[in-house]
Design an enzyme around this catalytic site. Structure first.
Site, mmCIF file in Angstrom:
data_model
loop_
_atom_site.group_PDB
_atom_site.id
_atom_site.type_symbol
_atom_site.label_atom_id
_atom_site.label_comp_id
_atom_site.label_asym_id
_atom_site.label_seq_id
_atom_site.Cartn_x
_atom_site.Cartn_y
_atom_site.Cartn_z
ATOM 1 N N ASP A 1 0.875 -1.164 0.000
ATOM 2 C CA ASP A 1 0.000 0.000 0.000
ATOM 3 C C ASP A 1 0.923 1.228 0.000
ATOM 4 O O ASP A 1 2.103 1.122 0.355
ATOM 5 C CB ASP A 1 -0.861 -0.045 1.264
ATOM 6 C CG ASP A 1 -1.656 1.213 1.464
ATOM 7 O OD1 ASP A 1 -2.416 1.572 0.559
ATOM 8 O OD2 ASP A 1 -1.504 1.840 2.534
ATOM 9 N N ASP B 1 -0.021 5.072 0.896
ATOM 10 C CA ASP B 1 -0.230 6.000 2.009
ATOM 11 C C ASP B 1 -0.232 5.245 3.337
ATOM 12 O O ASP B 1 -1.063 4.364 3.549
ATOM 13 C CB ASP B 1 -1.579 6.714 1.799
ATOM 14 C CG ASP B 1 -2.021 7.513 3.002
ATOM 15 O OD1 ASP B 1 -1.148 8.083 3.680
ATOM 16 O OD2 ASP B 1 -3.234 7.558 3.268
HETATM 17 P P1 B16 Z 1 -6.590 10.191 -3.814
HETATM 18 P P2 B16 Z 1 -3.691 4.179 0.014
HETATM 19 C C1 B16 Z 1 -5.537 6.103 -0.042
HETATM 20 O O1 B16 Z 1 -4.215 5.693 -0.262
HETATM 21 C C2 B16 Z 1 -5.608 6.960 1.197
HETATM 22 O O2 B16 Z 1 -5.314 6.190 2.360
HETATM 23 C C3 B16 Z 1 -6.993 7.543 1.351
HETATM 24 O O3 B16 Z 1 -7.047 8.378 2.483
HETATM 25 C C4 B16 Z 1 -7.336 8.328 0.069
HETATM 26 O O4 B16 Z 1 -8.653 8.857 0.156
HETATM 27 C C5 B16 Z 1 -7.212 7.398 -1.128
HETATM 28 O O5 B16 Z 1 -5.896 6.876 -1.193
HETATM 29 C C6 B16 Z 1 -7.505 8.124 -2.432
HETATM 30 O O6 B16 Z 1 -6.514 9.089 -2.657
HETATM 31 O O7 B16 Z 1 -7.553 11.235 -3.394
HETATM 32 O O8 B16 Z 1 -5.158 10.695 -3.906
HETATM 33 O O9 B16 Z 1 -7.009 9.494 -5.092
HETATM 34 O O10 B16 Z 1 -3.631 4.029 1.491
HETATM 35 O O11 B16 Z 1 -4.643 3.204 -0.665
HETATM 36 O O12 B16 Z 1 -2.321 4.201 -0.630
HETATM 37 MG MG MG Z 2 -2.794 3.201 3.291
#
Ligand code: B16
Ligand code: MG
Length: 215
Positions: free
Chosen positions: A11, A13
């Site tokens: 993953d 984030d």
């Molecule tokens: P975006 P991951 C996720 O990343 C985040 O944890 C989540 O908070 C966010 O809303 C989602 O990506 C979408 O992100 O707005 O940049 O498309 O943890 O799956 O790497």
């Molecule tokens: Mg994450």
């Protein structure tokens, strides 16, 4: 302990880099503008969840109803602020143990991939210096269903050309652990998911030496 997996799907984030604070600050700007109560407890529920689904969670506390067009504009506003914030990321923002573990996997001849819900994955990988590191990247642009649906991890495994049983998923979100399990993969929870009862392994971060015993 089962050993000799062929690949690790990370993953983004909360596992490779802490963009969660940037997400929080950007959502906070939107929530404050709209007078919607929003705090870090609500923010925890947004981990691994797509942008539009995150907005719906925030709007649970809104005093008024918003039209679909207004919701799209709100998500765009949040993303604009978020994009400005991630421009400040550098390779020094890699989370503890990431660089060493990636190098170790390479030395062992393992395949490595990213499986993230974020549509900003490409830019983030560039900023943290990992844009040429992975054998495959599956992100929010490749999927229609967000975690806990297994789609993003299944797409990553397909891009790697490997069956699910040969892949380990490393996740910081409970929803991501559920997604990895639903994909038929072994799961490692770190950060917030280091407390996730359903994760196969629970660690603090990628600096935990127990991680190396899986390879
Ligand atoms: P975006 P991951 C996720 O990343 C985040 O944890 C989540 O908070 C966010 O809303 C989602 O990506 C979408 O992100 O707005 O940049 O498309 O943890 O799956 O790497
Ligand atoms: Mg994450």
């Amino acid at each position: 302990m089962i050993q000799n997996y062929d690949a690790v799907i990370f993953d983004l984030d909360g596992v490779l880099v802490s963009t969660d604070e940037c997400h929080y600050q950007a959502w906070k700007c939107l929530a404050d503008r709209e007078n919607i109560p929003f705090d870090r407890k609500v923010n925890e529920r947004l981990r691994g969840v797509s942008r539009m689904e995150s907005l719906e969670i925030i709007l649970e506390r809104a005093a008024k109803q918003y039209t679909p067009t207004e919701k799209v504009r709100m998500a765009e506003y949040k993303n604009q602020i978020y994009r400005e914030k991630i421009e400040g990321l550098t390779p020094s923002d890699l989370l503890p143990g990431v660089a060493l573990f990636l190098r170790y996997l390479r030395e062992q001849g393992k395949r490595i991939a990213v499986g993230s819900s974020s549509k900003n994955t490409g830019r983030i990988l560039e900023k943290i210096g990992l844009d040429k590191t992975f054998d495959a990247v599956a992100d929010g642009n490749d999927i229609t269903k967000s975690k806990p649906d297994p789609e993003v991890f299944l797409v990553a495994a397909k891009k790697l050309g490997l069956p699910s049983a040969r892949c380990i998923v490393v996740e910081d979100a409970f929803s991501g652990i559920e997604a990895g399990k639903a994909a038929g993969m072994t799961t490692v929870g770190v950060g917030s998911a280091g407390q996730c009862p359903s994760a196969d392994y629970r660690l603090v971060d990628l600096a935990d030496e127990r991680l190396y015993q899986l390879f």
